[in-house]
Design a protein around this motif. Structure first.
Motif, PDB file in Angstrom:
ATOM      1  N   THR A  70     -17.045   0.288  -3.396  1.00  0.00           N
ATOM      2  CA  THR A  70     -17.486   0.730  -4.721  1.00  0.00           C
ATOM      3  C   THR A  70     -16.653   0.161  -5.854  1.00  0.00           C
ATOM      4  OG1 THR A  70     -16.089   2.716  -4.657  1.00  0.00           O
ATOM      5  CG2 THR A  70     -18.304   2.883  -3.700  1.00  0.00           C
ATOM      6  N   GLY A  71     -15.435  -0.295  -5.553  1.00  0.00           N
ATOM      7  CA  GLY A  71     -14.556  -0.785  -6.603  1.00  0.00           C
ATOM      8  C   GLY A  71     -13.906   0.320  -7.421  1.00  0.00           C
ATOM      9  N   ARG A  72     -14.078   1.568  -6.988  1.00  0.00           N
ATOM     10  CA  ARG A  72     -13.495   2.706  -7.702  1.00  0.00           C
ATOM     11  C   ARG A  72     -12.138   3.076  -7.120  1.00  0.00           C
ATOM     12  NH1 ARG A  72     -16.937   7.771  -7.906  1.00  0.00           N
ATOM     13  NH2 ARG A  72     -15.313   8.274  -9.411  1.00  0.00           N
ATOM     14  N   ASN A  73     -11.387   3.855  -7.886  1.00  0.00           N
ATOM     15  CA  ASN A  73     -10.098   4.345  -7.417  1.00  0.00           C
ATOM     16  C   ASN A  73     -10.293   5.249  -6.204  1.00  0.00           C
ATOM     17  OD1 ASN A  73      -7.831   6.572  -7.486  1.00  0.00           O
ATOM     18  ND2 ASN A  73      -7.005   4.793  -8.573  1.00  0.00           N
ATOM     19  N   VAL A  74      -9.536   4.990  -5.149  1.00  0.00           N
ATOM     20  CA  VAL A  74      -9.711   5.725  -3.893  1.00  0.00           C
ATOM     21  C   VAL A  74      -9.389   7.203  -4.061  1.00  0.00           C
ATOM     22  CG1 VAL A  74      -8.741   6.015  -1.577  1.00  0.00           C
ATOM     23  CG2 VAL A  74      -9.349   3.746  -2.393  1.00  0.00           C
ATOM     24  N   LEU A  75      -8.261   7.512  -4.702  1.00  0.00           N
ATOM     25  CA  LEU A  75      -7.853   8.904  -4.857  1.00  0.00           C
ATOM     26  C   LEU A  75      -8.864   9.696  -5.685  1.00  0.00           C
ATOM     27  CD1 LEU A  75      -5.701  10.978  -4.203  1.00  0.00           C
ATOM     28  CD2 LEU A  75      -4.474  10.300  -6.264  1.00  0.00           C
ATOM     29  N   ASP A  76      -9.384   9.090  -6.752  1.00  0.00           N
ATOM     30  CA  ASP A  76     -10.380   9.782  -7.578  1.00  0.00           C
ATOM     31  C   ASP A  76     -11.645  10.075  -6.780  1.00  0.00           C
ATOM     32  OD1 ASP A  76      -8.640   9.658  -9.673  1.00  0.00           O
ATOM     33  OD2 ASP A  76      -9.571   7.912 -10.631  1.00  0.00           O
ATOM     34  N   THR A  77     -12.090   9.095  -6.002  1.00  0.00           N
ATOM     35  CA  THR A  77     -13.284   9.286  -5.176  1.00  0.00           C
ATOM     36  C   THR A  77     -13.063  10.376  -4.142  1.00  0.00           C
ATOM     37  OG1 THR A  77     -13.838   6.937  -5.435  1.00  0.00           O
ATOM     38  CG2 THR A  77     -14.937   8.135  -3.664  1.00  0.00           C
ATOM     39  N   PHE A  78     -11.889  10.364  -3.510  1.00  0.00           N
ATOM     40  CA  PHE A  78     -11.575  11.359  -2.486  1.00  0.00           C
ATOM     41  C   PHE A  78     -11.542  12.768  -3.082  1.00  0.00           C
ATOM     42  CE2 PHE A  78      -9.035  13.661   0.577  1.00  0.00           C
ATOM     43  CZ  PHE A  78      -9.477  13.152   1.786  1.00  0.00           C
ATOM     44  N   MET A  79     -10.940  12.911  -4.247  1.00  0.00           N
ATOM     45  CA  MET A  79     -10.849  14.232  -4.880  1.00  0.00           C
ATOM     46  C   MET A  79     -12.220  14.741  -5.324  1.00  0.00           C
ATOM     47  SD  MET A  79      -7.753  14.970  -4.468  1.00  0.00           S
ATOM     48  CE  MET A  79      -7.710  16.497  -5.429  1.00  0.00           C
ATOM     49  N   GLU A  80     -13.140  13.835  -5.607  1.00  0.00           N
ATOM     50  CA  GLU A  80     -14.492  14.250  -5.974  1.00  0.00           C
ATOM     51  C   GLU A  80     -15.223  14.868  -4.781  1.00  0.00           C
ATOM     52  OE1 GLU A  80     -16.549  10.927  -7.569  1.00  0.00           O
ATOM     53  OE2 GLU A  80     -15.372  10.836  -9.420  1.00  0.00           O
ATOM     54  N   LYS A  81     -14.943  14.370  -3.585  1.00  0.00           N
ATOM     55  CA  LYS A  81     -15.618  14.860  -2.385  1.00  0.00           C
ATOM     56  C   LYS A  81     -14.962  16.116  -1.821  1.00  0.00           C
ATOM     57  CE  LYS A  81     -18.120  11.095  -2.511  1.00  0.00           C
ATOM     58  NZ  LYS A  81     -19.536  11.114  -2.924  1.00  0.00           N
ATOM     59  N   GLY A  97       1.100   7.697  -6.093  1.00  0.00           N
ATOM     60  CA  GLY A  97      -0.209   8.273  -6.381  1.00  0.00           C
ATOM     61  C   GLY A  97      -1.335   7.273  -6.506  1.00  0.00           C
ATOM     62  N   ASP A  98      -1.062   6.022  -6.185  1.00  0.00           N
ATOM     63  CA  ASP A  98      -2.100   4.988  -6.256  1.00  0.00           C
ATOM     64  C   ASP A  98      -2.444   4.562  -4.837  1.00  0.00           C
ATOM     65  OD1 ASP A  98      -3.805   2.931  -6.824  1.00  0.00           O
ATOM     66  OD2 ASP A  98      -2.269   1.558  -7.601  1.00  0.00           O
ATOM     67  N   LEU A 130      -7.722   5.006   5.076  1.00  0.00           N
ATOM     68  CA  LEU A 130      -6.300   5.369   5.054  1.00  0.00           C
ATOM     69  C   LEU A 130      -6.066   6.644   4.251  1.00  0.00           C
ATOM     70  CD1 LEU A 130      -4.694   1.838   4.642  1.00  0.00           C
ATOM     71  CD2 LEU A 130      -4.398   3.385   6.586  1.00  0.00           C
ATOM     72  N   ALA A 131      -6.786   6.820   3.163  1.00  0.00           N
ATOM     73  CA  ALA A 131      -6.670   8.062   2.385  1.00  0.00           C
ATOM     74  C   ALA A 131      -7.081   9.256   3.234  1.00  0.00           C
ATOM     75  CB  ALA A 131      -7.546   7.976   1.132  1.00  0.00           C
ATOM     76  N   TYR A 132      -8.121   9.084   4.020  1.00  0.00           N
ATOM     77  CA  TYR A 132      -8.585  10.162   4.912  1.00  0.00           C
ATOM     78  C   TYR A 132      -7.533  10.463   5.980  1.00  0.00           C
ATOM     79  CZ  TYR A 132     -11.478  12.595   8.350  1.00  0.00           C
ATOM     80  OH  TYR A 132     -11.974  13.513   9.241  1.00  0.00           O
ATOM     81  N   VAL A 133      -6.924   9.430   6.541  1.00  0.00           N
ATOM     82  CA  VAL A 133      -5.895   9.618   7.569  1.00  0.00           C
ATOM     83  C   VAL A 133      -4.701  10.383   7.000  1.00  0.00           C
ATOM     84  CG1 VAL A 133      -4.214   8.404   9.008  1.00  0.00           C
ATOM     85  CG2 VAL A 133      -6.582   7.619   8.930  1.00  0.00           C
ATOM     86  N   TRP A 161       0.834  -1.209   0.000  1.00  0.00           N
ATOM     87  CA  TRP A 161       0.000   0.000   0.000  1.00  0.00           C
ATOM     88  C   TRP A 161       0.869   1.259   0.000  1.00  0.00           C
ATOM     89  CZ3 TRP A 161      -0.157   3.967   3.568  1.00  0.00           C
ATOM     90  CH2 TRP A 161      -1.175   4.907   3.384  1.00  0.00           C
ATOM     91  N   LEU A 162       1.947   1.258   0.797  1.00  0.00           N
ATOM     92  CA  LEU A 162       2.821   2.428   0.894  1.00  0.00           C
ATOM     93  C   LEU A 162       3.486   2.718  -0.448  1.00  0.00           C
ATOM     94  CD1 LEU A 162       4.089   4.571   2.751  1.00  0.00           C
ATOM     95  CD2 LEU A 162       5.910   2.939   3.248  1.00  0.00           C
ATOM     96  N   GLN A 163       3.926   1.692  -1.134  1.00  0.00           N
ATOM     97  CA  GLN A 163       4.537   1.878  -2.445  1.00  0.00           C
ATOM     98  C   GLN A 163       3.539   2.487  -3.425  1.00  0.00           C
ATOM     99  OE1 GLN A 163       5.947  -1.747  -4.220  1.00  0.00           O
ATOM    100  NE2 GLN A 163       6.909  -0.723  -5.959  1.00  0.00           N
ATOM    101  N   GLY A 164       2.311   2.013  -3.371  1.00  0.00           N
ATOM    102  CA  GLY A 164       1.292   2.574  -4.233  1.00  0.00           C
ATOM    103  C   GLY A 164       0.988   4.020  -3.899  1.00  0.00           C
ATOM    104  N   MET A 165       0.923   4.352  -2.593  1.00  0.00           N
ATOM    105  CA  MET A 165       0.630   5.722  -2.183  1.00  0.00           C
ATOM    106  C   MET A 165       1.699   6.689  -2.667  1.00  0.00           C
ATOM    107  SD  MET A 165       0.374   7.440   1.595  1.00  0.00           S
ATOM    108  CE  MET A 165       2.159   7.647   1.592  1.00  0.00           C
TER     109      MET A 165
END
Length: 314
Positions: free
Chosen positions: A85-96, A77-78, A278-281, A70-74
């Protein structure tokens, strides 16, 4: 620039520590993500399907392997795929995020417009009826929880008067009015007392007495000297509030169905959507470090004593 770079470098171990602890706490939480996922959907599946889903999400791997993957992906940018939802976490977070940014800006502006003038007025009118009225109002505002203020505003502005929608149907100025009022009332009550105390402290200092003895007008003393010194304290309070608001006010966003980061975090916790949590944290950690950095830099501008102190140490 050296100071800024040093503070930004300090963000690296802070983020690593926060993400590792968060990842570890979710790992030992005791609830199976896949089982919870199917339970929330009301679907009964066999253990073979559950095991296959866990393997697909990488939950069958050792804890450290999951974390470093997970850390390597973060770092690239992943931030993974949402379990729900099965959607990309970063895209969902940026939408909100825009909804939370709008609520933050409106709440801070309204809080400043209310608390600073009323705090100054209470300090100037110390001991008079206006001071007592404002202090009682601030006590009442501090005593009422945000959710209670939200319910009162719903009852008055939506049900009784019909001026505003009960819940936010979209991210618009009209839908943001009641969440903004709810947050501003609570923060204004707290900051009005702080502004009053800070201004009173400055008004009783020797330099104010000296300026008055020289014939300087009280208005000029207040705005050119007292408020400049008091802004250091006010700025600290606002910085803490900005950090909290940018992180999303979970209760208020959930009550008004405001589609922001706070509501997303609550929904993710309820659904055990760990990649989204984790994205929120990570977002909260970055926000608080950056807000504190900007605040420290503004201190240097507003208070020359800080710059002189640093030069003396050198």
């Amino acid at each position: 620039m050296k100071y800024v770079c040093r503070r930004l470098l300090q963000l690296i171990p802070i983020l690593l520590g926060i993400t590792f602890l968060s990842f570890a706490m979710m790992h030992v939480a005791g609830s199976d993500v896949v089982t919870q996922l199917y339970t929330n959907r009301g679907v009964e599946v066999s253990q073979e399907i559950i095991d296959a889903k866990r393997a697909e999400l990488g939950l069958d791997k050792p804890f450290l392997t999951q974390y470093f993957t997970w850390l390597q992906g973060m770092l690239t940018g992943d931030m993974g795929i949402s379990y729900v939802t099965g959607r990309n976490v970063l895209d969902t977070f940026m939408e909100k995020l825009p909804a939370t940014l709008l609520l933050t800006v409106l709440s801070i502006l309204l809080t400043v417009l209310i608390s600073i003038p009323l705090g100054i007025l209470a300090a100037i009118k110390q001991g008079k009826w206006m001071d007592h009225l404002l202090r009682i109002s601030s006590f009442i505002g501090n005593a009422m929880p945000n959710f209670f203020v939200a319910i009162l505003l719903m009852e008055l502005l939506s049900i009784k008067l019909g001026w505003l929608p009960v819940i936010a149907s979209d991210v618009s100025f009209q839908s943001a009015i009641m969440p903004t009022l709810t947050l501003a009332i609570s923060m204004s009550a707290k900051y009005m007392r702080q502004v009053r105390a800070t201004v009173l402290e400055e008004l009783n200092k020797d330099y104010v007495i000296g300026l008055k003895a020289r014939g300087v007008r009280s208005r000029d003393i207040l705005w050119k000297n007292v408020m400049k010194s008091a802004m250091v304290t006010i700025l600290t309070l606002l910085a803490l509030s900005i950090g909290s608001l940018l992180g999303g006010t979970a209760i208020i966003e959930s009550i008004f169905m405001w589609d922001g980061v706070g509501k997303l975090a609550v929904d993710s916790i309820n659904m055990r959507d760990y990649p989204m949590i984790l994205a929120y944290v990570v977002w909260m950690a970055i926000i608080y470090v950056l807000v504190n950095l900007v605040t420290d830099l503004l201190y240097r501008v507003l208070d020359p004593r800080i710059r002189l102190g640093e030069k003396a140490k050198q």
